[in-house]
Design an enzyme around this catalytic site. Structure first.
Site, PDB file in Angstrom:
ATOM      1  N   GLY A  19       2.155   1.911  10.895  1.00 62.11           N
ATOM      2  CA  GLY A  19       2.647   3.421  10.697  1.00 62.11           C
ATOM      3  C   GLY A  19       3.519   3.699  11.737  1.00 62.11           C
ATOM      4  O   GLY A  19       4.190   4.480  11.677  1.00 62.11           O
ATOM      5  N   ASN A  35       1.172  -1.107   0.084  1.00 71.46           N
ATOM      6  CA  ASN A  35      -0.183   0.042   0.243  1.00 71.46           C
ATOM      7  C   ASN A  35       1.044   1.294  -0.051  1.00 71.46           C
ATOM      8  O   ASN A  35       1.243   1.621   0.939  1.00 71.46           O
ATOM      9  CB  ASN A  35      -0.797  -0.384   1.389  1.00 71.46           C
ATOM     10  CG  ASN A  35      -1.256   0.933   1.768  1.00 71.46           C
ATOM     11  OD1 ASN A  35      -1.690   1.705  -0.097  1.00 71.46           O
ATOM     12  ND2 ASN A  35      -2.024   1.346   2.693  1.00 71.46           N
ATOM     13  N   GLU A  77      -7.401   4.828   7.166  1.00 73.66           N
ATOM     14  CA  GLU A  77      -7.152   6.061   6.922  1.00 73.66           C
ATOM     15  C   GLU A  77      -8.310   6.418   6.261  1.00 73.66           C
ATOM     16  O   GLU A  77      -9.003   8.103   6.334  1.00 73.66           O
ATOM     17  CB  GLU A  77      -5.834   6.741   6.251  1.00 73.66           C
ATOM     18  CG  GLU A  77      -4.509   6.222   6.770  1.00 73.66           C
ATOM     19  CD  GLU A  77      -3.388   5.470   6.548  1.00 73.66           C
ATOM     20  OE1 GLU A  77      -2.854   5.517   5.299  1.00 73.66           O
ATOM     21  OE2 GLU A  77      -2.340   4.858   7.226  1.00 73.66           O
ATOM     22  N   GLU A  97      -5.698  -5.277  10.469  1.00 79.64           N
ATOM     23  CA  GLU A  97      -5.527  -4.020  10.434  1.00 79.64           C
ATOM     24  C   GLU A  97      -5.039  -3.156  11.428  1.00 79.64           C
ATOM     25  O   GLU A  97      -5.864  -2.597  12.131  1.00 79.64           O
ATOM     26  CB  GLU A  97      -4.976  -3.315   9.131  1.00 79.64           C
ATOM     27  CG  GLU A  97      -4.360  -3.648   7.907  1.00 79.64           C
ATOM     28  CD  GLU A  97      -3.576  -2.716   7.168  1.00 79.64           C
ATOM     29  OE1 GLU A  97      -2.994  -2.602   6.746  1.00 79.64           O
ATOM     30  OE2 GLU A  97      -4.544  -1.719   6.976  1.00 79.64           O
ATOM     31  N   HIS A 105      -9.759   0.578   4.691  1.00 77.44           N
ATOM     32  CA  HIS A 105      -8.697   1.281   5.465  1.00 77.44           C
ATOM     33  C   HIS A 105      -9.297   2.364   6.709  1.00 77.44           C
ATOM     34  O   HIS A 105      -9.657   3.132   6.370  1.00 77.44           O
ATOM     35  CB  HIS A 105      -7.211   1.727   3.924  1.00 77.44           C
ATOM     36  CG  HIS A 105      -6.058   1.551   5.043  1.00 77.44           C
ATOM     37  ND1 HIS A 105      -5.771   2.365   6.159  1.00 77.44           N
ATOM     38  CD2 HIS A 105      -4.947   1.269   4.721  1.00 77.44           C
ATOM     39  CE1 HIS A 105      -4.432   2.603   5.997  1.00 77.44           C
ATOM     40  NE2 HIS A 105      -4.140   1.575   5.674  1.00 77.44           N
ATOM     41  N   LYS A 147       0.241   4.552  -0.194  1.00 73.56           N
ATOM     42  CA  LYS A 147      -0.525   4.930   0.115  1.00 73.56           C
ATOM     43  C   LYS A 147      -0.414   6.298  -0.856  1.00 73.56           C
ATOM     44  O   LYS A 147      -0.726   6.406  -1.985  1.00 73.56           O
ATOM     45  CB  LYS A 147       0.042   5.930   1.743  1.00 73.56           C
ATOM     46  CG  LYS A 147      -0.258   4.451   2.825  1.00 73.56           C
ATOM     47  CD  LYS A 147       0.577   4.724   4.278  1.00 73.56           C
ATOM     48  CE  LYS A 147       0.271   3.030   5.367  1.00 73.56           C
ATOM     49  NZ  LYS A 147      -0.346   3.806   6.318  1.00 73.56           N
ATOM     50  N   SER A 181       3.076  -2.528  10.689  1.00 74.47           N
ATOM     51  CA  SER A 181       4.084  -2.349  10.279  1.00 74.47           C
ATOM     52  C   SER A 181       4.702  -3.362  10.528  1.00 74.47           C
ATOM     53  O   SER A 181       5.635  -4.178  11.105  1.00 74.47           O
ATOM     54  CB  SER A 181       4.777  -1.845  11.302  1.00 74.47           C
ATOM     55  OG  SER A 181       4.320  -0.739  11.997  1.00 74.47           O
TER      56      SER A 181
HETATM   57  C1  PEP Z   1      -0.962   0.150   5.716  1.00 77.40           C
HETATM   58  O1  PEP Z   1      -0.765   1.335   5.412  1.00 77.40           O
HETATM   59  O2  PEP Z   1      -1.907  -0.545   5.768  1.00 77.40           O
HETATM   60  C2  PEP Z   1       0.334  -0.150   6.407  1.00 77.40           C
HETATM   61  C3  PEP Z   1      -0.285  -1.396   7.126  1.00 77.40           C
HETATM   62  O3  PEP Z   1       1.070   0.090   7.090  1.00 77.40           O
HETATM   63  P1  PEP Z   1       2.165  -0.125   7.653  1.00 77.40           P
HETATM   64  O4  PEP Z   1       3.107  -1.036   6.963  1.00 77.40           O
HETATM   65  O5  PEP Z   1       3.358   1.568   7.364  1.00 77.40           O
HETATM   66  O6  PEP Z   1       2.462   0.178   9.429  1.00 77.40           O
END
Ligand code: PEP
Length: 248
Positions: free
Chosen positions: A172, A9, A97, A166, A95, A11, A210
């Site tokens: 992040g 992803n 976000e 998630e 997601h 982003k 992460s």
């Molecule tokens: C994500 O954007 O879905 C995500 C898991 O980000 P990160 O791996 O940076 O935590």
């Protein structure tokens, strides 16, 4: 045995030049035998670039969002049919976000999943609890509520979903759920899917939060973790390729 799936992803990151370099490195890195499925969810502005540069490769194009509407007066939105025009195979829906910054409710996320399925695009349904919800002992309740809304909306198409757990506190932040914490939630989600579909045992459940080259193998070794949704680490070819290697 379920085939593993690793989805990057990006982003809101990238540029024509940076994407070209990253996609080329990924193509080269995956030129041999790749047993895992791989996709990159690129910003909408770069879907055409990704489609062109990934043509003939094992890497699928994914979108980060889709409109719940088919067409019309929805300024700024992209329909599933438009994504289909650019060879999009998967789209993220819900997601954290999008839920946090764009007010997407469980009901909206469910409609987005339905809109994607209607055009043959696999929705990757993201669910996850905040830190406050985890600390209040509400993890299971939250993820089940989020997934239930989608299950109810898509009816007999449940088995066509990909689900990504998630935990919001791990996205992040550099804090990863332990393999045991992640597996426990994945088992809950699989049981919920099993109550809705006889194919739940074949469905792909991703972990995101992460995930990196150092922790991927342990997470991916868990019984119900079938892949990863990878944010930050998907922007560096070497890191993303290591995660894919851990999935094979
Ligand atoms: C994500 O954007 O879905 C995500 C898991 O980000 P990160 O791996 O940076 O935590």
């Amino acid at each position: 045995m379920r085939k593993k799936l690793i989805v990057g992803n990006w982003k809101m990151n990238g540029s024509l030049a940076a994407n070209a370099a990253l996609l080329e490195s990924l193509r080269q890195g995956l030129a041999g035998d790749c047993k895992a499925g791989v996709a990159v969810a690129v910003p909408a502005a770069y879907l055409a670039q990704a489609q062109a540069e990934l043509a003939g490769s094992v890497i699928a194009v994914a979108a980060q969002d889709v409109s719940q509407h088919e067409a019309g007066a929805y300024t700024g939105e992209l329909s599933a049919a438009m994504l289909q025009d650019f060879g999009v195979r998967y789209t993220l829906v819900g997601h954290s976000e999008r839920r946090q910054y764009h007010g997407e409710t469980d009901a909206v996320v469910a409609l987005k999943a339905l809109a994607a399925l209607a055009k043959g695009i696999t929705p990757i349904v993201c669910v996850g609890e905040t830190l406050a919800e985890r600390e209040a002992g509400q993890t299971e309740q939250v993820v089940k509520r989020q997934l239930a809304a989608v299950i109810q909306q898509v009816g007999h198409c449940v088995s066509e979903l990909v689900v990504a757990y998630e935990p919001v506190w791990a996205i992040g932040t550099g804090k990863t759920a332990s393999p045991e914490q992640a597996q426990a939630v994945h088992a809950v989600l699989r049981a919920q899917l099993a109550a809705a579909s006889e194919q739940a045992g074949q469905m792909v459940l991703l972990y995101g939060g992460s995930m990196n080259a150092g922790n991927a193998a342990q997470l991916l070794a868990q019984a119900d973790i079938d892949g990863g949704l990878v944010g930050g680490a998907s922007l560096k070819a070497a890191d993303f390729l290591s995660i894919i290697a851990a999935a094979q």
